[in-house]
Design a protein around this motif. Structure first.
Motif, PDB file in Angstrom:
ATOM      1  N   LEU A 154       3.641 -29.404 -73.035  1.00 26.30           N
ATOM      2  CA  LEU A 154       4.874 -29.127 -72.298  1.00 26.30           C
ATOM      3  C   LEU A 154       4.598 -28.209 -71.115  1.00 26.30           C
ATOM      4  CD1 LEU A 154       7.900 -29.121 -71.837  1.00 26.30           C
ATOM      5  CD2 LEU A 154       8.105 -27.393 -73.640  1.00 26.30           C
ATOM      6  N   ARG A 155       3.808 -27.171 -71.311  1.00 30.13           N
ATOM      7  CA  ARG A 155       3.494 -26.246 -70.219  1.00 30.13           C
ATOM      8  C   ARG A 155       2.785 -26.967 -69.078  1.00 30.13           C
ATOM      9  NH1 ARG A 155       2.123 -21.771 -74.274  1.00 30.13           N
ATOM     10  NH2 ARG A 155       3.865 -20.313 -74.085  1.00 30.13           N
ATOM     11  N   GLU A 156       1.902 -27.890 -69.408  1.00 27.88           N
ATOM     12  CA  GLU A 156       1.196 -28.637 -68.368  1.00 27.88           C
ATOM     13  C   GLU A 156       2.173 -29.473 -67.552  1.00 27.88           C
ATOM     14  OE1 GLU A 156      -1.707 -30.042 -65.887  1.00 27.88           O
ATOM     15  OE2 GLU A 156      -1.756 -28.353 -67.285  1.00 27.88           O
ATOM     16  N   ARG A 157       3.127 -30.102 -68.223  1.00 28.61           N
ATOM     17  CA  ARG A 157       4.117 -30.902 -67.503  1.00 28.61           C
ATOM     18  C   ARG A 157       4.982 -30.009 -66.615  1.00 28.61           C
ATOM     19  NH1 ARG A 157       2.683 -34.795 -67.144  1.00 28.61           N
ATOM     20  NH2 ARG A 157       3.102 -36.099 -68.950  1.00 28.61           N
ATOM     21  N   LEU A 158       5.389 -28.862 -67.127  1.00 24.84           N
ATOM     22  CA  LEU A 158       6.209 -27.942 -66.337  1.00 24.84           C
ATOM     23  C   LEU A 158       5.416 -27.367 -65.167  1.00 24.84           C
ATOM     24  CD1 LEU A 158       8.080 -26.006 -69.181  1.00 24.84           C
ATOM     25  CD2 LEU A 158       8.961 -27.872 -67.754  1.00 24.84           C
ATOM     26  N   GLN A 171       3.157 -28.926 -63.487  1.00 26.25           N
ATOM     27  CA  GLN A 171       3.143 -29.972 -62.470  1.00 26.25           C
ATOM     28  C   GLN A 171       4.475 -30.050 -61.724  1.00 26.25           C
ATOM     29  OE1 GLN A 171       2.213 -33.052 -65.270  1.00 26.25           O
ATOM     30  NE2 GLN A 171       0.039 -33.117 -64.718  1.00 26.25           N
ATOM     31  N   LEU A 172       5.561 -29.954 -62.467  1.00 27.23           N
ATOM     32  CA  LEU A 172       6.881 -29.998 -61.842  1.00 27.23           C
ATOM     33  C   LEU A 172       7.101 -28.778 -60.958  1.00 27.23           C
ATOM     34  CD1 LEU A 172       9.660 -31.349 -61.553  1.00 27.23           C
ATOM     35  CD2 LEU A 172      10.375 -30.063 -63.594  1.00 27.23           C
ATOM     36  N   SER A 173       6.673 -27.617 -61.454  1.00 26.91           N
ATOM     37  CA  SER A 173       6.815 -26.379 -60.691  1.00 26.91           C
ATOM     38  C   SER A 173       6.054 -26.458 -59.375  1.00 26.91           C
ATOM     39  CB  SER A 173       6.308 -25.200 -61.529  1.00 26.91           C
ATOM     40  OG  SER A 173       6.293 -24.009 -60.792  1.00 26.91           O
ATOM     41  N   ALA A 174       4.847 -27.020 -59.428  1.00 27.03           N
ATOM     42  CA  ALA A 174       4.036 -27.140 -58.211  1.00 27.03           C
ATOM     43  C   ALA A 174       4.718 -28.062 -57.203  1.00 27.03           C
ATOM     44  CB  ALA A 174       2.654 -27.663 -58.562  1.00 27.03           C
ATOM     45  N   ARG A 175       5.331 -29.124 -57.689  1.00 23.81           N
ATOM     46  CA  ARG A 175       5.998 -30.066 -56.780  1.00 23.81           C
ATOM     47  C   ARG A 175       7.256 -29.446 -56.176  1.00 23.81           C
ATOM     48  NH1 ARG A 175       5.865 -35.525 -55.403  1.00 23.81           N
ATOM     49  NH2 ARG A 175       7.432 -35.775 -53.777  1.00 23.81           N
ATOM     50  N   LEU A 176       8.025 -28.724 -56.976  1.00 29.21           N
ATOM     51  CA  LEU A 176       9.259 -28.113 -56.468  1.00 29.21           C
ATOM     52  C   LEU A 176       8.958 -27.010 -55.457  1.00 29.21           C
ATOM     53  CD1 LEU A 176      12.379 -27.798 -56.618  1.00 29.21           C
ATOM     54  CD2 LEU A 176      11.992 -26.153 -58.477  1.00 29.21           C
ATOM     55  N   GLY A 177       7.958 -26.191 -55.739  1.00 29.72           N
ATOM     56  CA  GLY A 177       7.626 -25.078 -54.849  1.00 29.72           C
ATOM     57  C   GLY A 177       8.803 -24.147 -54.652  1.00 29.72           C
ATOM     58  N   ASN A 178       9.086 -23.806 -53.401  1.00 31.66           N
ATOM     59  CA  ASN A 178      10.191 -22.901 -53.086  1.00 31.66           C
ATOM     60  C   ASN A 178      11.467 -23.626 -52.674  1.00 31.66           C
ATOM     61  OD1 ASN A 178       8.608 -20.551 -53.525  1.00 31.66           O
ATOM     62  ND2 ASN A 178       7.696 -20.785 -51.488  1.00 31.66           N
ATOM     63  N   ALA A 179      11.480 -24.924 -52.833  1.00 31.17           N
ATOM     64  CA  ALA A 179      12.649 -25.702 -52.416  1.00 31.17           C
ATOM     65  C   ALA A 179      13.825 -25.483 -53.356  1.00 31.17           C
ATOM     66  CB  ALA A 179      12.286 -27.190 -52.372  1.00 31.17           C
ATOM     67  N   ASP A 180      15.015 -25.683 -52.843  1.00 29.59           N
ATOM     68  CA  ASP A 180      16.205 -25.596 -53.683  1.00 29.59           C
ATOM     69  C   ASP A 180      16.319 -26.801 -54.602  1.00 29.59           C
ATOM     70  OD1 ASP A 180      17.042 -23.174 -52.614  1.00 29.59           O
ATOM     71  OD2 ASP A 180      18.287 -24.115 -51.068  1.00 29.59           O
TER      72      ASP A 180
END
Length: 215
Positions: free
Chosen positions: A139-143, A145-154
Motif C-alpha cells: 500500500l505504501r508503494e502505491r501511495l 507513486q500517487l504522491s509523486a504524480r500529484l506533487g504540489n498540485a491541487d
C-alpha cells in the motif's frame, strides 16, 4: 424523472462517509441534480427486490426511470457523462479524467481494501503478523507513486473532475489507519476534497441518519 439511490440504513462506518453511497451523493451534488435516498437494511439487501437492482446484494444502486445501475464507477461515470461539472469539455482531458476514475478503483483501492481485510477480517489468524507488514508495504508503494504524480498540485489533472472525486473517496478509507498522514500532499488533497461544498452537502445527511439511528 426522480433519481433514487440506495444507502445503508445503518452504515458500518457510523456515518463517516466511507460507505460507497457517499461517492454517488457527492457526484449528484457536484452537478446540482436532486435525488432521493432509499435506506436499506442488511436483510433487505439480500432480498429479491434489492438483488434485482444489485445482483451482489450491496449498495449503492441508482434508479432513474427505467434505468437501474450498480457499482459506483459506473454510476459516477453515468452522472458525469450526462451532466455538466465533472468531466472537462476537451476530449483528451476528459479521457484522462476517466482514466483517473479507473485508476482510483482498479489500482489504488485494492491495496486499501486488502489492508482493511487483513486487519478486520483476518486479524485473529496466526499468519496475520507476517502478512500484515507485506500488505502495508504494498500500500505504501502505491501511495508513494500517487504522491509523486500529484506533487504540489491541487488536483490530479488540472481542474477538479470525476477522477478526483473517485480518488478522494477511495483515499478517505485510509484516514482511520493514519497511513495517509505519511504522505502530506495526499492528506492535503483529501482535505481539499472534503472542503468542497458539494462533498459537505453529500456527507451531512448520511451522517445525520447514522446519528439518529444510534440515538
Amino acid at each position: 424523472m426522480t433519481i433514487i439511490i440506495t444507502a445503508f440504513e445503518r452504515s458500518p462506518d457510523g456515518g463517516r462517509g466511507l460507505a460507497r453511497d457517499t461517492r454517488v451523493r457527492w457526484a449528484l451534488e457536484e452537478v446540482g441534480k436532486p435525488y432521493e435516498v432509499r435506506l436499506v437494511s442488511f436483510q433487505a439487501m439480500k432480498e429479491p427486490a434489492h438483488l434485482a437492482l444489485h445482483p451482489f446484494g450491496q449498495i449503492p444502486t441508482y434508479e432513474e426511470g427505467d434505468l437501474a445501475l450498480f457499482e459506483t464507477g459506473s454510476i459516477v461515470l453515468h452522472i458525469a457523462d450526462h451532466h455538466v461539472g465533472l468531466l472537462p469539455d476537451d476530449s483528451n482531458s476528459r479521457a484522462r479524467a476517466i482514466t483517473w476514475m479507473f485508476a482510483a478503483l482498479n489500482t489504488v483501492e485494492p491495496p486499501i481494501l486488502e489492508l482493511a481485510t487483513a486487519k478486520l477480517l483476518e486479524g485473529d489468524k496466526p499468519w496475520t503478523s507476517e502478512r500484515l507488514p507485506l500488505v502495508v508495504d504494498r500500500l505504501r508503494e502505491r501511495l508513494k507513486q500517487l504522491s509523486a504524480r500529484l506533487g504540489n498540485a491541487d488536483w490530479l489533472d488540472g481542474a477538479f473532475s470525476a477522477g478526483d472525486l473517485m480518488m478522494v473517496s477511495v483515499l478517505l478509507r485510509l484516514k482511520p489507519s493514519g497511513i495517509l498522514n505519511e504522505f502530506p500532499n495526499l492528506a492535503a488533497y483529501v482535505a481539499h476534497g472534503e472542503l468542497r461544498p458539494a462533498y459537505r452537502r453529500a456527507f451531512a445527511p448520511q451522517l445525520a441518519v447514522n446519528i439518529q439511528g444510534a440515538a
